[in-house]
Scaffold this motif. Structure first.
Motif, mmCIF file in Angstrom:
data_model
loop_
_atom_site.group_PDB
_atom_site.id
_atom_site.type_symbol
_atom_site.label_atom_id
_atom_site.label_comp_id
_atom_site.label_asym_id
_atom_site.label_seq_id
_atom_site.Cartn_x
_atom_site.Cartn_y
_atom_site.Cartn_z
ATOM 1 N N ARG A 46 0.830 -1.208 0.000
ATOM 2 C CA ARG A 46 0.000 0.000 0.000
ATOM 3 C C ARG A 46 0.866 1.260 0.000
ATOM 4 O O ARG A 46 0.387 2.366 -0.266
ATOM 5 N N ILE A 47 2.122 1.110 0.365
ATOM 6 C CA ILE A 47 2.994 2.269 0.559
ATOM 7 C C ILE A 47 4.051 2.361 -0.536
ATOM 8 O O ILE A 47 4.324 3.433 -1.070
ATOM 9 N N ALA A 48 4.623 1.190 -0.867
ATOM 10 C CA ALA A 48 5.715 1.165 -1.843
ATOM 11 C C ALA A 48 5.252 0.462 -3.108
ATOM 12 O O ALA A 48 4.500 -0.512 -3.050
ATOM 13 N N ASP A 49 5.741 0.977 -4.243
ATOM 14 C CA ASP A 49 5.417 0.375 -5.540
ATOM 15 C C ASP A 49 6.440 -0.738 -5.798
ATOM 16 O O ASP A 49 7.363 -0.579 -6.598
ATOM 17 N N THR A 50 6.254 -1.844 -5.104
ATOM 18 C CA THR A 50 7.255 -2.919 -5.177
ATOM 19 C C THR A 50 7.239 -3.598 -6.551
ATOM 20 O O THR A 50 8.239 -4.166 -6.969
ATOM 21 N N ALA A 51 6.099 -3.502 -7.245
ATOM 22 C CA ALA A 51 5.998 -4.148 -8.561
ATOM 23 C C ALA A 51 6.938 -3.494 -9.578
ATOM 24 O O ALA A 51 7.326 -4.128 -10.569
ATOM 25 N N SER A 52 7.314 -2.234 -9.336
ATOM 26 C CA SER A 52 8.169 -1.542 -10.309
ATOM 27 C C SER A 52 9.664 -1.822 -10.090
ATOM 28 O O SER A 52 10.500 -1.365 -10.864
ATOM 29 N N LEU A 53 10.002 -2.578 -9.042
ATOM 30 C CA LEU A 53 11.422 -2.888 -8.793
ATOM 31 C C LEU A 53 11.931 -3.857 -9.853
ATOM 32 O O LEU A 53 11.189 -4.736 -10.301
ATOM 33 N N ASP A 54 13.212 -3.717 -10.237
ATOM 34 C CA ASP A 54 13.749 -4.714 -11.161
ATOM 35 C C ASP A 54 13.982 -6.016 -10.388
ATOM 36 O O ASP A 54 13.843 -6.069 -9.166
ATOM 37 N N ARG A 55 14.357 -7.065 -11.110
ATOM 38 C CA ARG A 55 14.420 -8.379 -10.483
ATOM 39 C C ARG A 55 15.402 -8.421 -9.294
ATOM 40 O O ARG A 55 15.089 -8.949 -8.236
ATOM 41 N N ALA A 56 16.595 -7.809 -9.483
ATOM 42 C CA ALA A 56 17.604 -7.853 -8.416
ATOM 43 C C ALA A 56 17.105 -7.119 -7.172
ATOM 44 O O ALA A 56 17.256 -7.604 -6.041
ATOM 45 N N ALA A 57 16.494 -5.951 -7.378
ATOM 46 C CA ALA A 57 15.990 -5.173 -6.235
ATOM 47 C C ALA A 57 14.854 -5.926 -5.548
ATOM 48 O O ALA A 57 14.756 -5.943 -4.317
ATOM 49 N N GLY A 58 13.998 -6.563 -6.351
ATOM 50 C CA GLY A 58 12.896 -7.339 -5.794
ATOM 51 C C GLY A 58 13.406 -8.477 -4.917
ATOM 52 O O GLY A 58 12.859 -8.761 -3.850
ATOM 53 N N GLU A 59 14.501 -9.104 -5.367
ATOM 54 C CA GLU A 59 15.075 -10.192 -4.570
ATOM 55 C C GLU A 59 15.672 -9.667 -3.271
ATOM 56 O O GLU A 59 15.508 -10.265 -2.208
ATOM 57 N N ARG A 60 16.355 -8.531 -3.373
ATOM 58 C CA ARG A 60 16.923 -7.947 -2.152
ATOM 59 C C ARG A 60 15.816 -7.605 -1.156
ATOM 60 O O ARG A 60 15.938 -7.854 0.046
ATOM 61 N N LEU A 61 14.758 -7.024 -1.658
ATOM 62 C CA LEU A 61 13.629 -6.678 -0.779
ATOM 63 C C LEU A 61 13.077 -7.932 -0.108
ATOM 64 O O LEU A 61 12.831 -7.945 1.103
ATOM 65 N N SER A 62 12.915 -8.970 -0.889
ATOM 66 C CA SER A 62 12.337 -10.191 -0.345
ATOM 67 C C SER A 62 13.236 -10.772 0.754
ATOM 68 O O SER A 62 12.765 -11.130 1.842
ATOM 69 N N ILE A 63 14.534 -10.815 0.496
ATOM 70 C CA ILE A 63 15.462 -11.371 1.496
ATOM 71 C C ILE A 63 15.493 -10.499 2.753
ATOM 72 O O ILE A 63 15.332 -10.981 3.873
ATOM 73 N N LEU A 64 15.669 -9.189 2.554
ATOM 74 C CA LEU A 64 15.828 -8.302 3.714
ATOM 75 C C LEU A 64 14.546 -8.242 4.540
ATOM 76 O O LEU A 64 14.595 -8.246 5.771
ATOM 77 N N SER A 65 13.395 -8.162 3.871
ATOM 78 C CA SER A 65 12.159 -8.040 4.641
ATOM 79 C C SER A 65 11.851 -9.350 5.369
ATOM 80 O O SER A 65 11.352 -9.342 6.486
ATOM 81 N N ARG A 66 12.191 -10.469 4.772
ATOM 82 C CA ARG A 66 11.947 -11.745 5.453
ATOM 83 C C ARG A 66 12.906 -11.963 6.616
ATOM 84 O O ARG A 66 12.526 -12.446 7.669
ATOM 85 N N GLN A 67 14.180 -11.584 6.406
ATOM 86 C CA GLN A 67 15.198 -11.897 7.425
ATOM 87 C C GLN A 67 15.321 -10.829 8.511
ATOM 88 O O GLN A 67 15.664 -11.145 9.641
ATOM 89 N N LEU A 68 15.109 -9.567 8.162
ATOM 90 C CA LEU A 68 15.455 -8.509 9.125
ATOM 91 C C LEU A 68 14.248 -7.704 9.616
ATOM 92 O O LEU A 68 14.399 -6.810 10.453
ATOM 93 N N TRP A 69 13.079 -7.942 9.083
ATOM 94 C CA TRP A 69 11.859 -7.330 9.610
ATOM 95 C C TRP A 69 11.085 -8.348 10.408
ATOM 96 O O TRP A 69 10.989 -9.502 9.956
ATOM 97 N N PRO A 70 10.466 -7.997 11.530
ATOM 98 C CA PRO A 70 10.582 -6.693 12.169
ATOM 99 C C PRO A 70 11.986 -6.450 12.740
ATOM 100 O O PRO A 70 12.610 -7.397 13.214
ATOM 101 N N GLY A 71 12.417 -5.192 12.703
ATOM 102 C CA GLY A 71 13.734 -4.853 13.227
ATOM 103 C C GLY A 71 14.179 -3.471 12.800
ATOM 104 O O GLY A 71 13.470 -2.783 12.060
ATOM 105 N N PRO A 72 15.382 -3.061 13.260
ATOM 106 C CA PRO A 72 15.842 -1.672 13.044
ATOM 107 C C PRO A 72 16.443 -1.417 11.663
ATOM 108 O O PRO A 72 17.584 -0.967 11.553
#
Ligand code: AMP
Ligand code: MG
Length: 336
Positions: free
Chosen positions: A71-97
């Protein structure tokens, strides 16, 4: 404004207040935030006003479930590499600082992002923050709950002393466990870039997604020599002067001077002084980060002429500690 316990009833009242466009200061694991409904431009305007924050400094949007991100970020517009980074970081480090910079959705008012095409998003781990966000509109814009440029609040009392009547509610969730702000990482395009060192060490991020560029000075001695070039931020009212590790203990002690050691000085009699604090008795970086703003608030209340602080080791959370100390010293001369 009185400080309220974070009972279910009080969190519900605070969430209703947020949905009505009021301001609520709330605990997170990093520092206390000054929250407003991220979709309400009038509430957002009040945040800038209460903090005296310049409009060019964008806010972080806080969520409490992974699904809220779209609802906040246009994640669909990320390229493949950025999308993968988002997926890894949000799964591994969220919730968190960790705050991620992503392409913005048009629903987020331009005021929240200072007109940028990107938006900063974080999923805090503090249970009171999560409950508050879930019970409100699900997206809370929140900078630290302090006047712009001053020390960040790590306790509800700090918020009351600094912002008082400018806040509609202050929820007490105890002392902030991490104690420094979130790490800000831009993964919106190209190589990931660290924009602000914080509660998630760079090493933790690089272990998951590989090398990140960073655009801040790491060592105290990398700071520009002219104080005018240093951004003053996170600053106590008392002038703060930085020292390299080990230098502080060799300076003659003075009653009107405060001292902030990273770890215990070898000079024990001096280290016991009334204006002396030690960030960690065991030299532990997480403990030092958690104590940083707390001890600076204490030293700032003693009416000292100057606070001398020594830098932390330059790895892990030490990078964020040194960044805050260097900017706290930004309004003074960095020389001894
Ligand atoms: P604060 O919430 O006071 O800790 O500050 C939020 C930090 O996030 C500020 O340093 C902002 O510059 C940074 N930030 C927020 N939104 C963006 C964005 N869209 N792009 C880059 N940095 C951002
Ligand atoms: Mg801040």
């Amino acid at each position: 404004m009185e400080i309220l316990s974070s009972s279910d009833q009080n969190v519900q009242r605070a969430a209703a207040a947020l949905a009505d466009g009021l301001l609520v200061a709330f605990p997170t694991e990093t520092v206390y935030g000054l929250g407003a409904d991220a979709f309400n431009v009038h509430a957002l305007a009040k945040v800038f006003e209460a903090k005296n924050r310049p409009h060019f400094d964008p806010l972080i949007i806080h969520i409490a479930e992974h699904d809220a991100l779209s609802r906040i970020a246009d994640t669909a517009s990320l390229d493949r590499a950025a999308g993968e980074r988002l997926s890894i970081l949000s799964r591994q480090l969220w919730p968190g600082p960790l705050t991620l910079i992503l392409p913005k959705r048009p629903q987020i008012p331009a005021l929240a992002t200072s007109g940028l095409a990107t938006v900063a998003v974080r999923f805090p781990s503090h249970p009171v923050a999560q409950k508050l966000i879930r019970l409100s509109t699900g997206a809370i814009a929140a900078p630290s709950a302090n006047p712009f440029g001053y020390l960040s609040p790590t306790r509800a009392e700090h918020v009351k002393a600094q912002l008082g009547q400018k806040v509609d509610f202050i929820l007490d969730g105890g002392r902030a466990a991490v104690g420094v702000e979130s790490t800000v990482l831009d993964i919106s395009h190209g190589q990931p870039r660290l924009l602000r060192p914080g509660g998630t060490p760079r090493e933790t991020i690089e272990a998951l997604i590989g090398p990140v560029e960073f655009s801040f000075a790491q060592a105290v001695n990398e700071a520009p020599l002219s104080p005018g070039q240093l951004e003053s931020h996170y600053a106590p009212r008392t002038p703060l002067v930085l020292c390299r590790r080990g230098e502080l203990a060799s300076l003659p002690a003075a009653a009107t001077e405060g001292r902030l050691y990273f770890s215990p000085s070898t000079n024990h009699s001096e280290a016991a002084g009334h204006g002396t604090r030690v960030l960690s008795q065991t030299g532990n970086l997480a403990e030092a980060a958690a104590n940083l703003f707390d001890m600076l608030h204490e030293l700032d209340s003693l009416g000292l002429r100057v606070i001398r602080a020594e830098e932390a080791p330059l790895s892990g959370l030490g990078v964020a500690i040194n960044d805050r100390l260097r900017r706290a010293a930004g309004h003074t001369t960095p020389a001894l």
